[in-house]
Design a protein around this motif. Structure first.
Motif, PDB file in Angstrom:
ATOM      1  N   SER A 140       0.863  -1.190   0.000  1.00 25.50           N
ATOM      2  CA  SER A 140       0.000   0.000   0.000  1.00 25.50           C
ATOM      3  C   SER A 140       0.892   1.229   0.000  1.00 25.50           C
ATOM      4  N   GLY A 141       0.279   2.397  -0.226  1.00 22.80           N
ATOM      5  CA  GLY A 141       1.055   3.643  -0.244  1.00 22.80           C
ATOM      6  C   GLY A 141       1.811   3.863   1.056  1.00 22.80           C
ATOM      7  N   GLY A 142       1.117   3.614   2.165  1.00 24.25           N
ATOM      8  CA  GLY A 142       1.743   3.822   3.471  1.00 24.25           C
ATOM      9  C   GLY A 142       2.893   2.845   3.719  1.00 24.25           C
ATOM     10  N   MET A 143       2.719   1.621   3.213  1.00 27.56           N
ATOM     11  CA  MET A 143       3.799   0.636   3.383  1.00 27.56           C
ATOM     12  C   MET A 143       5.035   1.042   2.583  1.00 27.56           C
ATOM     13  N   LYS A 144       4.795   1.581   1.385  1.00 28.57           N
ATOM     14  CA  LYS A 144       5.939   2.041   0.568  1.00 28.57           C
ATOM     15  C   LYS A 144       6.702   3.127   1.309  1.00 28.57           C
ATOM     16  N   LYS A 145       5.921   4.042   1.904  1.00 26.57           N
ATOM     17  CA  LYS A 145       6.519   5.141   2.647  1.00 26.57           C
ATOM     18  C   LYS A 145       7.376   4.594   3.788  1.00 26.57           C
ATOM     19  N   ARG A 146       6.837   3.613   4.493  1.00 22.88           N
ATOM     20  CA  ARG A 146       7.571   3.066   5.640  1.00 22.88           C
ATOM     21  C   ARG A 146       8.807   2.284   5.194  1.00 22.88           C
ATOM     22  N   ALA A 147       8.694   1.600   4.051  1.00 27.21           N
ATOM     23  CA  ALA A 147       9.873   0.888   3.532  1.00 27.21           C
ATOM     24  C   ALA A 147      10.950   1.909   3.156  1.00 27.21           C
ATOM     25  N   GLY A 148      10.525   3.022   2.561  1.00 30.64           N
ATOM     26  CA  GLY A 148      11.475   4.091   2.216  1.00 30.64           C
ATOM     27  C   GLY A 148      12.139   4.651   3.455  1.00 30.64           C
ATOM     28  N   LEU A 149      11.357   4.742   4.520  1.00 33.90           N
ATOM     29  CA  LEU A 149      11.908   5.257   5.773  1.00 33.90           C
ATOM     30  C   LEU A 149      12.928   4.277   6.358  1.00 33.90           C
ATOM     31  N   ALA A 150      12.591   2.988   6.317  1.00 29.56           N
ATOM     32  CA  ALA A 150      13.548   1.982   6.810  1.00 29.56           C
ATOM     33  C   ALA A 150      14.858   2.081   6.033  1.00 29.56           C
ATOM     34  N   ARG A 151      14.755   2.298   4.726  1.00 32.14           N
ATOM     35  CA  ARG A 151      15.968   2.424   3.906  1.00 32.14           C
ATOM     36  C   ARG A 151      16.747   3.695   4.263  1.00 32.14           C
ATOM     37  N   GLY A 168      -0.207  10.319   3.255  1.00 35.21           N
ATOM     38  CA  GLY A 168      -0.746   9.026   2.833  1.00 35.21           C
ATOM     39  C   GLY A 168      -0.788   7.982   3.927  1.00 35.21           C
ATOM     40  N   LEU A 169      -0.487   8.366   5.153  1.00 34.11           N
ATOM     41  CA  LEU A 169      -0.553   7.405   6.264  1.00 34.11           C
ATOM     42  C   LEU A 169      -1.792   7.679   7.112  1.00 34.11           C
ATOM     43  N   ASP A 170      -2.332   6.624   7.729  1.00 33.61           N
ATOM     44  CA  ASP A 170      -3.470   6.867   8.618  1.00 33.61           C
ATOM     45  C   ASP A 170      -2.955   7.592   9.870  1.00 33.61           C
ATOM     46  N   PRO A 171      -3.871   8.232  10.638  1.00 35.61           N
ATOM     47  CA  PRO A 171      -3.420   9.089  11.745  1.00 35.61           C
ATOM     48  C   PRO A 171      -2.572   8.363  12.788  1.00 35.61           C
ATOM     49  N   VAL A 172      -2.895   7.102  13.042  1.00 38.18           N
ATOM     50  CA  VAL A 172      -2.131   6.367  14.053  1.00 38.18           C
ATOM     51  C   VAL A 172      -0.722   6.091  13.537  1.00 38.18           C
ATOM     52  N   MET A 173      -0.660   5.623  12.295  1.00 34.86           N
ATOM     53  CA  MET A 173       0.654   5.351  11.708  1.00 34.86           C
ATOM     54  C   MET A 173       1.462   6.639  11.568  1.00 34.86           C
ATOM     55  N   SER A 174       0.789   7.737  11.244  1.00 34.74           N
ATOM     56  CA  SER A 174       1.482   9.035  11.173  1.00 34.74           C
ATOM     57  C   SER A 174       2.173   9.337  12.488  1.00 34.74           C
ATOM     58  N   ASN A 175       1.450   9.107  13.573  1.00 32.56           N
ATOM     59  CA  ASN A 175       2.056   9.404  14.874  1.00 32.56           C
ATOM     60  C   ASN A 175       3.176   8.445  15.216  1.00 32.56           C
ATOM     61  N   GLN A 176       3.050   7.205  14.735  1.00 31.49           N
ATOM     62  CA  GLN A 176       4.159   6.270  14.959  1.00 31.49           C
ATOM     63  C   GLN A 176       5.408   6.739  14.210  1.00 31.49           C
ATOM     64  N   ILE A 177       5.189   7.264  13.007  1.00 35.98           N
ATOM     65  CA  ILE A 177       6.335   7.786  12.243  1.00 35.98           C
ATOM     66  C   ILE A 177       6.897   9.033  12.933  1.00 35.98           C
ATOM     67  N   ASN A 178       5.999   9.891  13.430  1.00 37.23           N
ATOM     68  CA  ASN A 178       6.472  11.058  14.196  1.00 37.23           C
ATOM     69  C   ASN A 178       7.342  10.618  15.368  1.00 37.23           C
ATOM     70  N   ASP A 179       6.860   9.608  16.088  1.00 41.79           N
ATOM     71  CA  ASP A 179       7.622   9.132  17.249  1.00 41.79           C
ATOM     72  C   ASP A 179       8.967   8.543  16.822  1.00 41.79           C
ATOM     73  N   LEU A 180       8.952   7.878  15.677  1.00 36.05           N
ATOM     74  CA  LEU A 180      10.198   7.300  15.168  1.00 36.05           C
ATOM     75  C   LEU A 180      11.199   8.411  14.824  1.00 36.05           C
ATOM     76  N   ILE A 181      10.692   9.474  14.219  1.00 38.46           N
ATOM     77  CA  ILE A 181      11.568  10.615  13.873  1.00 38.46           C
ATOM     78  C   ILE A 181      12.139  11.220  15.162  1.00 38.46           C
ATOM     79  N   ILE A 182      11.289  11.366  16.176  1.00 42.07           N
ATOM     80  CA  ILE A 182      11.749  11.920  17.459  1.00 42.07           C
ATOM     81  C   ILE A 182      12.778  10.984  18.102  1.00 42.07           C
TER      82      ILE A 182
END
Ligand SMILES: Nc1ncnc2c1ncn2[C@@H]1O[C@H](COP(=O)(O)OP(=O)(O)OP(=O)(O)O)[C@@H](O)[C@H]1O
Ligand SMILES: [Mg+2]
Length: 248
Positions: A140-151, A168-182
């Motif tokens: 899915s779009g969000g999975m591609k984004k997360r794979a790109g982030l892992a890379r 392109g991420l749902d709100p919960v996943m968005s916050n998980q990515i925010n937390d990952l960035i932090i």
């Protein structure tokens, strides 16, 4: 850590960057906001060396990259991780192979099993540990984004550039990515630049936010300073109002 001095860039006869100045301190997360087409991605491309400024200077970790030779820029590139706006996965490689790419390219001393275990760990961080064998077309779009982030984070870079990490991420996943960035900032002390339209993400992750308008940073400050800005352009942008200087 990252400095752009009076950078100009014209593309197809259109002046995109018009004397852009940025000064990003070591360890900070700096968020760039601005309307679509104002040159946010172009700014990131000038920082990673995918584009050269027409004039002005780009300094990374004290080195000017404008006229850098191949080897030097290759060495510098190793210290940077990039999440491209589109994810930019390679279609004929599966997720694991995509994530492993920076290691295979830049860290040839690692054994196959070392690469595998690093990749697996990064995939766990972005909750893709079960999708490693899938091809990009099966995500899915969000999975591609997360794979790109892992890379982007696989080589433990000193600098990470994120282009729209939460779109392109749902709100919960968005916050998980925010937390990952932090957590990348807190645990690894990385310096980050993040381009986003997602103001809740910007407020959450940024030490400072800068707004780009007509090729320059027109206002810069903490989340609170930006929220309380009196600049009508900034006010309109963050409120999303359809009436104001941006739509005249
Ligand atoms: N390689 C290129 N050649 C010609 N024009 C380009 C090129 N890259 C970008 N542009 C133009 O430069 C402008 C700024 O593009 P850029 O991708 O930086 O926008 P952006 O601020 O990232 O927008 P968005 O929020 O939609 O991603 C656009 O008008 C775009 O068409
Ligand atoms: Mg963009």
């Amino acid at each position: 850590m990252i400095e752009l001095k009076d950078v100009y860039k014209t593309l197809d006869g259109r002046k995109i960057l018009q004397g852009l100045n940025l000064h990003i301190r070591e360890g900070e997360t700096y968020v760039i906001i601005g309307r679509s087409g104002t040159g946010k991605s172009v700014t990131l491309k000038n920082i990673i060396g995918l584009m050269k400024p027409d004039s002005g200077e780009v300094n990374i970790m004290g080195q000017c990259i404008n006229n850098m030779g191949k080897e030097e820029s290759y060495a510098l590139r190793q210290k940077m991780g990039v999440l491209f706006q589109s994810g930019a996965l390679i279609n004929w490689l599966n997720v694991e192979e995509n994530v492993a790419l920076p290691l295979v390219e830049h860290q040839r001393h690692l054994s196959k099993s070392e690469v595998q275990s690093i990749v697996q760990h990064k995939l766990e961080l972005v909750e893709l540990e079960h999708a490693g064998k899938r091809m990009p077309s099966e995500l899915s779009g969000g999975m591609k984004k997360r794979a790109g982030l892992a890379r982007a984070i696989v080589g433990n870079p000193k600098i990470i550039l994120y282009d729209e990490p939460t779109s392109g991420l749902d709100p919960v996943m968005s916050n998980q990515i925010n937390d990952l960035i932090i957590s990348m900032q807190e645990k690894l002390g990385v310096t980050s630049i993040c381009v986003t339209h997602d103001m809740s993400s910007a407020y959450r992750i940024a030490n400072r936010i800068g707004m780009i308008y007509e090729g320059q940073i027109i206002e810069e400050g903490t989340a609170d300073q930006i929220k309380n800005s009196q600049n009508p352009i900034v006010k309109q942008f963050i409120s999303g109002s359809t009436v104001g200087p941006l739509t005249q």
